[in-house]
Design a protein around this motif. Sequence first.
Motif, short mmCIF file in Angstrom:
data_model
loop_
_atom_site.label_atom_id
_atom_site.label_comp_id
_atom_site.label_asym_id
_atom_site.label_seq_id
_atom_site.Cartn_x
_atom_site.Cartn_y
_atom_site.Cartn_z
N THR A 183 42.99 29.97 37.21
CA THR A 183 42.60 30.56 35.92
C THR A 183 42.45 32.07 36.03
OG1 THR A 183 40.28 30.03 36.35
CG2 THR A 183 41.50 28.48 35.01
N VAL A 184 41.94 32.55 37.15
CA VAL A 184 41.82 34.00 37.35
C VAL A 184 43.21 34.63 37.45
CG1 VAL A 184 41.09 35.78 39.00
CG2 VAL A 184 39.52 33.95 38.35
N LEU A 185 44.10 33.97 38.16
CA LEU A 185 45.46 34.47 38.31
C LEU A 185 46.17 34.51 36.96
CD1 LEU A 185 47.39 35.49 40.49
CD2 LEU A 185 48.06 33.13 40.91
N LEU A 186 45.99 33.47 36.17
CA LEU A 186 46.59 33.42 34.84
C LEU A 186 46.01 34.52 33.94
CD1 LEU A 186 48.68 31.77 33.32
CD2 LEU A 186 46.88 30.23 32.62
N ARG A 187 44.71 34.72 34.02
CA ARG A 187 44.07 35.78 33.24
C ARG A 187 44.61 37.15 33.65
NH1 ARG A 187 38.43 36.96 35.24
NH2 ARG A 187 39.70 38.10 36.70
N ASP A 188 44.70 37.39 34.95
CA ASP A 188 45.19 38.67 35.44
C ASP A 188 46.63 38.93 35.02
OD1 ASP A 188 42.72 39.05 36.57
OD2 ASP A 188 43.38 38.66 38.63
N CYS A 189 47.46 37.89 35.06
CA CYS A 189 48.85 38.04 34.64
C CYS A 189 48.94 38.37 33.15
CB CYS A 189 49.65 36.79 34.95
SG CYS A 189 50.18 36.72 36.65
N ASN A 190 48.10 37.72 32.34
CA ASN A 190 48.08 38.04 30.91
C ASN A 190 47.66 39.47 30.66
OD1 ASN A 190 48.79 36.01 28.84
ND2 ASN A 190 47.46 34.71 30.07
N LEU A 191 46.65 39.94 31.39
CA LEU A 191 46.20 41.32 31.22
C LEU A 191 47.26 42.32 31.71
CD1 LEU A 191 42.44 41.07 32.24
CD2 LEU A 191 43.39 41.50 29.96
N ASN A 192 47.87 42.02 32.84
CA ASN A 192 48.91 42.91 33.36
C ASN A 192 50.10 42.94 32.42
OD1 ASN A 192 47.21 43.24 35.51
ND2 ASN A 192 48.49 42.18 36.99
N LEU A 193 50.46 41.79 31.90
CA LEU A 193 51.57 41.72 30.96
C LEU A 193 51.24 42.49 29.68
CD1 LEU A 193 54.39 40.59 30.63
CD2 LEU A 193 53.39 38.47 29.78
N ALA A 194 50.01 42.40 29.24
CA ALA A 194 49.58 43.17 28.07
C ALA A 194 49.70 44.67 28.34
CB ALA A 194 48.13 42.82 27.71
N ASN A 231 48.79 38.67 24.21
CA ASN A 231 48.28 38.48 25.57
C ASN A 231 46.78 38.72 25.66
OD1 ASN A 231 51.36 39.64 26.42
ND2 ASN A 231 50.59 37.83 27.44
N THR A 232 46.30 39.75 25.00
CA THR A 232 44.86 40.03 25.08
C THR A 232 44.05 38.98 24.33
OG1 THR A 232 45.09 41.60 23.24
CG2 THR A 232 45.07 42.51 25.47
N THR A 233 44.59 38.47 23.24
CA THR A 233 43.89 37.41 22.50
C THR A 233 43.78 36.16 23.36
OG1 THR A 233 44.68 38.31 20.40
CG2 THR A 233 43.89 36.04 20.39
N THR A 234 44.83 35.85 24.08
CA THR A 234 44.79 34.70 24.99
C THR A 234 43.67 34.86 26.00
OG1 THR A 234 47.18 34.36 24.77
CG2 THR A 234 46.12 33.39 26.70
N VAL A 235 43.54 36.05 26.56
CA VAL A 235 42.48 36.30 27.55
C VAL A 235 41.12 36.21 26.90
CG1 VAL A 235 41.49 38.00 29.14
CG2 VAL A 235 43.97 37.67 29.05
N LEU A 236 40.98 36.79 25.72
CA LEU A 236 39.68 36.76 25.05
C LEU A 236 39.26 35.35 24.66
CD1 LEU A 236 39.92 39.97 22.88
CD2 LEU A 236 38.42 39.58 24.84
N TRP A 237 40.21 34.49 24.31
CA TRP A 237 39.89 33.10 23.99
C TRP A 237 39.43 32.34 25.22
CZ3 TRP A 237 38.71 30.86 19.63
CH2 TRP A 237 39.20 31.39 18.44
N THR A 238 40.08 32.59 26.35
CA THR A 238 39.75 31.84 27.56
C THR A 238 38.64 32.47 28.37
OG1 THR A 238 41.54 32.95 28.75
CG2 THR A 238 42.04 30.81 27.76
N HIS A 239 38.48 33.80 28.24
CA HIS A 239 37.44 34.54 28.99
C HIS A 239 36.78 35.54 28.04
CE1 HIS A 239 40.34 33.23 32.04
NE2 HIS A 239 39.29 33.10 32.82
#
Length: 136
Positions: A84-95, A110-118
């Motif tokens: 989950t941390v790796l997925l979050r980091d990839c979403n943030l990096n991609l953003a 991408n940032t909305t995905t991160v904000l929903w999950t974290h």
Amino acid sequence: MRRGEVCTLRTPRHTYSLTLLAFEKERALYKVEAEEVVEAAQELKQRGNSAYKINKLRLAQLYYKRCMVYLDGIAKSEQNTRTTVLLRDCNLNLAQVHLRQEQFPSVISNTTTVLWTHPDKVTAERTFISSADTDT
């Protein structure tokens, strides 16, 4: 091409001779243990980070997206904090890549995905706000 096979590439100015030294066929993700998939995803993220640092944004985007595909292939029951941390980091990096490319809808996605999950992840909020400021 097969190992040891030679290929000739001609351009208007030069002729290149290429020899295939090695080729490793990628194993299907469903045949690989979850831990191996996470290791491969971590390697893809590192490659994306390296590409981003030298401003090869399209290549970085490719690596981050592929990393996310790898992680999405892991069954929910086998996911752990590391995935989950790796997925979050990839979403943030991609953003961040999308932000530098001025692809603002993708940044928001991408940032909305991160904000929903974290919801506690402030970095995503900053990137989201940054893209919103630029969008207007």
